[in-house]
Design a protein around this motif. Structure first.
Motif, PDB file in Angstrom:
ATOM      1  N   PRO A 203       0.849  -1.210   0.000  1.00 44.62           N
ATOM      2  CA  PRO A 203       0.000   0.000   0.000  1.00 44.62           C
ATOM      3  C   PRO A 203       0.875   1.248   0.000  1.00 44.62           C
ATOM      4  O   PRO A 203       1.984   1.247   0.529  1.00 44.62           O
ATOM      5  CB  PRO A 203      -0.782  -0.127   1.307  1.00 44.62           C
ATOM      6  N   GLU A 204       0.378   2.290  -0.620  1.00 46.11           N
ATOM      7  CA  GLU A 204       1.135   3.542  -0.661  1.00 46.11           C
ATOM      8  C   GLU A 204       1.080   4.278   0.679  1.00 46.11           C
ATOM      9  O   GLU A 204       1.964   5.064   0.999  1.00 46.11           O
ATOM     10  CB  GLU A 204       0.601   4.440  -1.784  1.00 46.11           C
ATOM     11  N   SER A 205       0.030   4.012   1.447  1.00 45.91           N
ATOM     12  CA  SER A 205      -0.121   4.650   2.756  1.00 45.91           C
ATOM     13  C   SER A 205      -0.949   3.756   3.655  1.00 45.91           C
ATOM     14  O   SER A 205      -1.634   2.830   3.186  1.00 45.91           O
ATOM     15  CB  SER A 205      -0.799   6.018   2.621  1.00 45.91           C
ATOM     16  N   LEU A 206      -0.904   4.043   4.947  1.00 51.86           N
ATOM     17  CA  LEU A 206      -1.714   3.271   5.892  1.00 51.86           C
ATOM     18  C   LEU A 206      -3.206   3.468   5.639  1.00 51.86           C
ATOM     19  O   LEU A 206      -4.010   2.573   5.931  1.00 51.86           O
ATOM     20  CB  LEU A 206      -1.382   3.683   7.331  1.00 51.86           C
ATOM     21  N   GLU A 220      -7.861   0.868  -2.536  1.00 58.43           N
ATOM     22  CA  GLU A 220      -7.926   2.152  -1.818  1.00 58.43           C
ATOM     23  C   GLU A 220      -8.516   2.006  -0.424  1.00 58.43           C
ATOM     24  O   GLU A 220      -8.231   2.810   0.465  1.00 58.43           O
ATOM     25  CB  GLU A 220      -8.757   3.162  -2.622  1.00 58.43           C
ATOM     26  N   GLN A 221      -9.345   0.991  -0.239  1.00 63.12           N
ATOM     27  CA  GLN A 221      -9.979   0.722   1.057  1.00 63.12           C
ATOM     28  C   GLN A 221     -10.044  -0.788   1.247  1.00 63.12           C
ATOM     29  O   GLN A 221     -10.994  -1.435   0.842  1.00 63.12           O
ATOM     30  CB  GLN A 221     -11.382   1.332   1.122  1.00 63.12           C
ATOM     31  N   ALA A 222      -9.007  -1.334   1.877  1.00 60.53           N
ATOM     32  CA  ALA A 222      -8.861  -2.789   1.943  1.00 60.53           C
ATOM     33  C   ALA A 222      -9.519  -3.429   3.159  1.00 60.53           C
ATOM     34  O   ALA A 222      -9.577  -4.653   3.261  1.00 60.53           O
ATOM     35  CB  ALA A 222      -7.379  -3.149   1.919  1.00 60.53           C
ATOM     36  N   SER A 223      -9.993  -2.635   4.090  1.00 60.98           N
ATOM     37  CA  SER A 223     -10.660  -3.143   5.306  1.00 60.98           C
ATOM     38  C   SER A 223      -9.799  -4.147   6.069  1.00 60.98           C
ATOM     39  O   SER A 223     -10.257  -5.210   6.474  1.00 60.98           O
ATOM     40  CB  SER A 223     -12.011  -3.790   4.953  1.00 60.98           C
ATOM     41  N   PHE A 239       1.705   6.356  14.434  1.00 56.30           N
ATOM     42  CA  PHE A 239       2.386   5.351  13.624  1.00 56.30           C
ATOM     43  C   PHE A 239       2.763   5.912  12.248  1.00 56.30           C
ATOM     44  O   PHE A 239       1.966   6.628  11.627  1.00 56.30           O
ATOM     45  CB  PHE A 239       1.493   4.115  13.461  1.00 56.30           C
ATOM     46  N   ARG A 240       3.977   5.551  11.810  1.00 53.91           N
ATOM     47  CA  ARG A 240       4.474   5.969  10.498  1.00 53.91           C
ATOM     48  C   ARG A 240       4.847   4.747   9.675  1.00 53.91           C
ATOM     49  O   ARG A 240       5.291   3.732  10.220  1.00 53.91           O
ATOM     50  CB  ARG A 240       5.699   6.883  10.657  1.00 53.91           C
ATOM     51  N   TYR A 241       4.691   4.888   8.372  1.00 60.62           N
ATOM     52  CA  TYR A 241       4.946   3.780   7.442  1.00 60.62           C
ATOM     53  C   TYR A 241       5.768   4.306   6.270  1.00 60.62           C
ATOM     54  O   TYR A 241       5.499   5.379   5.741  1.00 60.62           O
ATOM     55  CB  TYR A 241       3.596   3.226   6.969  1.00 60.62           C
ATOM     56  N   ARG A 242       6.775   3.527   5.862  1.00 61.10           N
ATOM     57  CA  ARG A 242       7.628   3.950   4.739  1.00 61.10           C
ATOM     58  C   ARG A 242       8.003   2.730   3.902  1.00 61.10           C
ATOM     59  O   ARG A 242       8.390   1.683   4.442  1.00 61.10           O
ATOM     60  CB  ARG A 242       8.898   4.620   5.247  1.00 61.10           C
ATOM     61  N   ILE A 243       7.878   2.892   2.574  1.00 58.66           N
ATOM     62  CA  ILE A 243       8.289   1.837   1.650  1.00 58.66           C
ATOM     63  C   ILE A 243       9.783   1.986   1.380  1.00 58.66           C
ATOM     64  O   ILE A 243      10.272   3.097   1.120  1.00 58.66           O
ATOM     65  CB  ILE A 243       7.504   1.919   0.325  1.00 58.66           C
ATOM     66  N   VAL A 244      10.511   0.872   1.468  1.00 58.46           N
ATOM     67  CA  VAL A 244      11.941   0.861   1.137  1.00 58.46           C
ATOM     68  C   VAL A 244      12.057   0.426  -0.325  1.00 58.46           C
ATOM     69  O   VAL A 244      11.747  -0.725  -0.666  1.00 58.46           O
ATOM     70  CB  VAL A 244      12.716  -0.115   2.043  1.00 58.46           C
TER      71      VAL A 244
END
Length: 302
Positions: A203-206, A220-223, A239-244
């Motif tokens: 996902p591109e974002s949480l 876009e809305q995976a539930s 909480f933060r999320y980052r793609i490597v």
């Protein structure tokens, strides 16, 4: 004139009698109106529910009151929250049950706690009162008569050692906060992997993990998580999320981080999940943890 003199003397006699009667009243009245141990415990719990530090100290022994006032402000606040089993100041409602025992409700914004008193056992200057709380075991409060009133002495089998209890409760609260933050990170980690399996990419974002309308699950809305966690918050943490990035999309990895919303109150440790899925933690005073921070003990195990 003789009649007036007699009347005057009678008036003086009545006045003196009234003065003597009033002078003798305070001690007897004080003794009869002195709150019993149940009333004192109820008052202490009501003060704790309201987060009224000044009033709460009035129901501690002299030694405990001095120790309580010497605690830092945040520890006094946390102590009252733990004592009343709430996290925020609330309002109180006092009533009695069919046996005329005290029932005290503390209505805080997030929770309502009901304390049900049992029959007080009194022996000279000591009193013990069983108190039960819904969904909790019964405990017993001990009180001692001091300076003309009843003061809190013990909680369960433990003498009320304010500094020690404050330390123990603070440690327990921090452990609970840590556990909640770690559980949320594990949920996010699992949800991100589930998203990858379902849609062939990260996902591109949480936000894309959040709730979807009925039968409308999409990339876009995976539930996969609830709305607060999809918004990057929960249990007092952010909480933060980052793609490597990687050469191939299928090889992409990700990192997660969690920091307390209000350092010292909602948590102390910051957490980091590295691109290999290992968990790190450190007291960063509210800033981000990193891959060079110590591994969490549970993550060290093979």
């Amino acid at each position: 004139m003789k009649h007036r003199a007699t009347t005057f003397k009678a008036s003086i006699a009545l006045l003196l009698s009234a003065v003597l009667f009033e002078a003798a009243m305070p001690a007897a009245a004080q003794k009869s109106e002195e709150p019993g141990p149940s009333a004192a415990l109820s008052a202490a719990l009501r003060a704790a529910c309201r987060a009224d530090q000044r009033d709460f100290a009035n129901y501690l022994t002299s030694e405990s009151a001095s120790a309580f006032r010497a605690l830092p402000e945040d520890q006094r606040t946390a102590f009252l929250a733990r004592f009343s089993l709430t996290s925020e100041a609330g309002k109180t409602l006092l009533s009695t049950d069919a046996q005329n025992h005290t029932v005290l409700r503390c209505q805080a914004p997030q929770v309502t706690v009901e304390f049900r008193f049992g029959e007080a056992r009194t022996s000279e200057n000591l009193a013990f009162i069983p108190v039960s709380v819904a969904d909790s075991e019964q405990t017993e409060f001990g009180l001692v008569r001091e300076n003309g009133g009843w003061r809190l002495l013990s909680l369960g089998l433990v003498v009320l050692d304010i500094p020690q209890l404050s330390k123990q409760w603070a440690e327990a609260r921090e452990t609970s906060q840590d556990d909640a933050a770690l559980a949320a990170l594990h949920s996010l980690q699992d949800a991100i992997e589930a998203y990858r399996r379902a849609f062939g990419k990260l996902p591109e974002s949480l936000a894309q993990l959040g709730p979807a309308p009925k039968d409308e699950i999409s990339p876009e809305q995976a539930s996969l998580v609830d709305a607060p966690l999809a918004a990057g918050s929960g249990n007092g943490y952010h909480f933060r999320y980052r793609i490597v990035p990687a050469a191939e999309q299928n090889d992409e990895k990700f990192e997660l981080a969690a920091t307390p919303d209000d350092y010292g109150k909602t948590g102390r440790r910051s957490f980091f999940v590295d691109s290999d899925g290992k968990f790190h933690a450190a007291d960063r005073h509210g800033t981000l943890a990193a891959a060079d921070d110590p591994l969490i003990t549970a993550e060290k195990a093979p």
